[in-house]
Design a protein around this motif. Sequence first.
Motif, mmCIF file in Angstrom:
data_model
loop_
_atom_site.group_PDB
_atom_site.id
_atom_site.type_symbol
_atom_site.label_atom_id
_atom_site.label_comp_id
_atom_site.label_asym_id
_atom_site.label_seq_id
_atom_site.Cartn_x
_atom_site.Cartn_y
_atom_site.Cartn_z
ATOM 1 N N SER A 1 0.813 -1.201 0.000
ATOM 2 C CA SER A 1 0.000 0.000 0.000
ATOM 3 C C SER A 1 0.846 1.249 0.000
ATOM 4 N N LYS A 2 0.380 2.248 -0.779
ATOM 5 C CA LYS A 2 1.087 3.517 -0.802
ATOM 6 C C LYS A 2 0.978 4.225 0.533
ATOM 7 N N GLN A 3 0.031 3.802 1.378
ATOM 8 C CA GLN A 3 -0.194 4.472 2.643
ATOM 9 C C GLN A 3 0.660 3.894 3.759
ATOM 10 N N GLN A 4 1.475 2.892 3.463
ATOM 11 C CA GLN A 4 2.257 2.287 4.527
ATOM 12 C C GLN A 4 3.280 3.268 5.084
ATOM 13 N N ILE A 5 3.442 3.219 6.390
ATOM 14 C CA ILE A 5 4.350 4.115 7.101
ATOM 15 C C ILE A 5 5.609 3.334 7.464
ATOM 16 N N PRO A 6 6.780 3.757 7.008
ATOM 17 C CA PRO A 6 7.997 3.045 7.399
ATOM 18 C C PRO A 6 8.298 3.243 8.882
ATOM 19 N N VAL A 7 8.703 2.177 9.530
ATOM 20 C CA VAL A 7 9.077 2.213 10.942
ATOM 21 C C VAL A 7 10.564 1.905 11.026
ATOM 22 N N ILE A 8 11.346 2.895 11.439
ATOM 23 C CA ILE A 8 12.801 2.780 11.496
ATOM 24 C C ILE A 8 13.227 2.614 12.945
ATOM 25 N N VAL A 9 14.023 1.588 13.222
ATOM 26 C CA VAL A 9 14.559 1.356 14.562
ATOM 27 C C VAL A 9 15.978 1.917 14.609
ATOM 28 N N VAL A 10 16.220 2.837 15.534
ATOM 29 C CA VAL A 10 17.552 3.411 15.725
ATOM 30 C C VAL A 10 18.122 2.852 17.022
ATOM 31 N N ALA A 11 19.208 2.111 16.913
ATOM 32 C CA ALA A 11 19.817 1.467 18.076
ATOM 33 C C ALA A 11 21.267 1.926 18.204
ATOM 34 N N HIS B 1 11.893 18.371 6.524
ATOM 35 C CA HIS B 1 11.359 18.927 5.274
ATOM 36 C C HIS B 1 9.849 18.748 5.171
ATOM 37 N N GLY B 2 9.190 18.962 6.287
ATOM 38 C CA GLY B 2 7.732 18.902 6.294
ATOM 39 C C GLY B 2 7.159 17.548 6.625
ATOM 40 N N ALA B 3 7.987 16.513 6.658
ATOM 41 C CA ALA B 3 7.478 15.188 7.009
ATOM 42 C C ALA B 3 7.075 15.171 8.476
ATOM 43 N N ARG B 4 5.995 14.470 8.776
ATOM 44 C CA ARG B 4 5.545 14.323 10.160
ATOM 45 C C ARG B 4 6.143 13.031 10.710
ATOM 46 N N ILE B 5 6.977 13.187 11.724
ATOM 47 C CA ILE B 5 7.721 12.061 12.270
ATOM 48 C C ILE B 5 7.124 11.662 13.612
ATOM 49 N N ARG C 1 -1.436 3.448 17.424
ATOM 50 C CA ARG C 1 -1.944 4.804 17.625
ATOM 51 C C ARG C 1 -1.288 5.792 16.666
ATOM 52 N N LEU C 2 0.003 5.623 16.445
ATOM 53 C CA LEU C 2 0.697 6.511 15.515
ATOM 54 C C LEU C 2 0.269 6.272 14.075
ATOM 55 N N ALA C 3 -0.155 5.045 13.765
ATOM 56 C CA ALA C 3 -0.519 4.708 12.385
ATOM 57 C C ALA C 3 -1.936 5.141 12.026
ATOM 58 N N ARG C 4 -2.692 5.662 12.983
ATOM 59 C CA ARG C 4 -4.052 6.105 12.664
ATOM 60 C C ARG C 4 -4.008 7.186 11.591
ATOM 61 N N PRO C 5 -4.899 7.118 10.593
ATOM 62 C CA PRO C 5 -4.877 8.122 9.518
ATOM 63 C C PRO C 5 -4.958 9.550 10.021
ATOM 64 N N GLN C 6 -5.725 9.782 11.088
ATOM 65 C CA GLN C 6 -5.885 11.163 11.571
ATOM 66 C C GLN C 6 -4.591 11.734 12.151
ATOM 67 N N ALA C 7 -3.623 10.866 12.494
ATOM 68 C CA ALA C 7 -2.340 11.354 12.997
ATOM 69 C C ALA C 7 -1.473 11.911 11.866
ATOM 70 N N ARG C 8 -1.719 11.483 10.633
ATOM 71 C CA ARG C 8 -1.030 11.985 9.445
ATOM 72 C C ARG C 8 0.496 11.860 9.577
ATOM 73 N N ILE C 9 0.939 10.744 10.153
ATOM 74 C CA ILE C 9 2.364 10.505 10.331
ATOM 75 C C ILE C 9 2.941 9.931 9.037
ATOM 76 N N ASP C 10 4.119 10.418 8.635
ATOM 77 C CA ASP C 10 4.785 9.950 7.425
ATOM 78 C C ASP C 10 5.820 8.871 7.709
ATOM 79 N N VAL C 11 6.458 8.923 8.860
ATOM 80 C CA VAL C 11 7.483 7.955 9.213
ATOM 81 C C VAL C 11 7.531 7.863 10.732
ATOM 82 N N ILE C 12 7.818 6.677 11.242
ATOM 83 C CA ILE C 12 7.939 6.455 12.681
ATOM 84 C C ILE C 12 9.372 6.037 12.984
ATOM 85 N N VAL C 13 9.963 6.682 13.980
ATOM 86 C CA VAL C 13 11.317 6.335 14.409
ATOM 87 C C VAL C 13 11.245 5.815 15.845
ATOM 88 N N ILE C 14 11.729 4.611 16.065
ATOM 89 C CA ILE C 14 11.828 4.044 17.409
ATOM 90 C C ILE C 14 13.253 4.224 17.884
#
Length: 349
Positions: free
Chosen positions: A2-12, A31-35, A82-95
């Motif tokens: 899906s084009k709507q998938q949000i990448p989840v990046i793990v930073v260790a 650059h405007g992305a919601r993290i 919770r972060l993946a909810r459409p209303q949150a409008r998150i582009d990428v998630i960083v753990i």
Amino acid sequence: MSKQQIPVIVVAGFLGSGKTTLLNHLLHNSHGARIGVVVNDFGQVNIDAMLVAGQADSMVSLSNGCLCCVADTSELDEMLDRLARPQARIDVIVIEASGLAEPQTLVRMVVTSENPRLAYGGLVEVVDAVEFEATRQRHPELDKHLRLADLVVLNKVDRIDDTERLLLLNELEHLAPGTPVLPTSHGQVDTALLFDHEPRTEDLSQPRQLTLDELLREHDADHPHEHLHTAYDSVSFTESAPLHPGRLMDFLRDRPTGVYRIKGFVHFGLPDHDQRFTLHTVGSHLQVSRSPWPRRENRLNQLVLIGAELDAEQVRRRLAECVDTDPASTEERSMLRLLAALDEPQPEN
């Protein structure tokens, strides 16, 4: 996929390696992305002197609409949902993992998530160039973390000389063969290496809250400072002839040294599989999906490979070897390995 998938990046990375510095850099240069940020060990972390209000809440709104979650591993699934909810409008998630966390556990939780809006975005292991050997002595498990990593960020290279840097790069290649290594200072990694972001189309004439990126750019304009830049390489491949699925899978499973991400579309010469296949790889993780070709769109292979110190000539040569020179003789079974990688149910014939 899906084009709507949000990448989840793990930073260790172990304490002091520069994880939070890297995270701050991403927030300053989004650059405007919601993290969306999930902090695995809140007590150890100060996000830019906490650009966060209400630290006692389990989920906190950042001034750019980003969300900061405070979580341990038992709460991670809930926080990601919770972060993946459409209303949150998150582009990428960083753990941001705790300095003593086991990154394999976090990666497994992301990869096995049943949320269709989430996609694994890779494990980034941050290494302190100055304290590397001392860290290995204190935490011998670092070697295993390096082997698991999709990208190694060698931080603080401004504090070692060229000879030490070369020796360290050779050691990292020995410990994690083929894994791309990005030397950097102050955690400055280009966001385009880690995730894609298409600028939002918003009516700028209407009153609105400035994003964190806009606020920080205004701040930087008043307080100019030099940015040390970490370069990465990008190689494009375009070919109209179909690819051989077996040879392409061999390429994907044994990629040229330094390749971190591959994305794009491919097609094959088998009549029963006249579809557009979308490929996306992060490190060793491969996602494949398929869809009908848009009307009046020519069959075309279009791939972009991103990584560190790529040999562009070698990359293009190896991809050229994947071209199917005799599609009529290609066996159907050569598709089986690729079909096994589909991240969607296969339609019945």
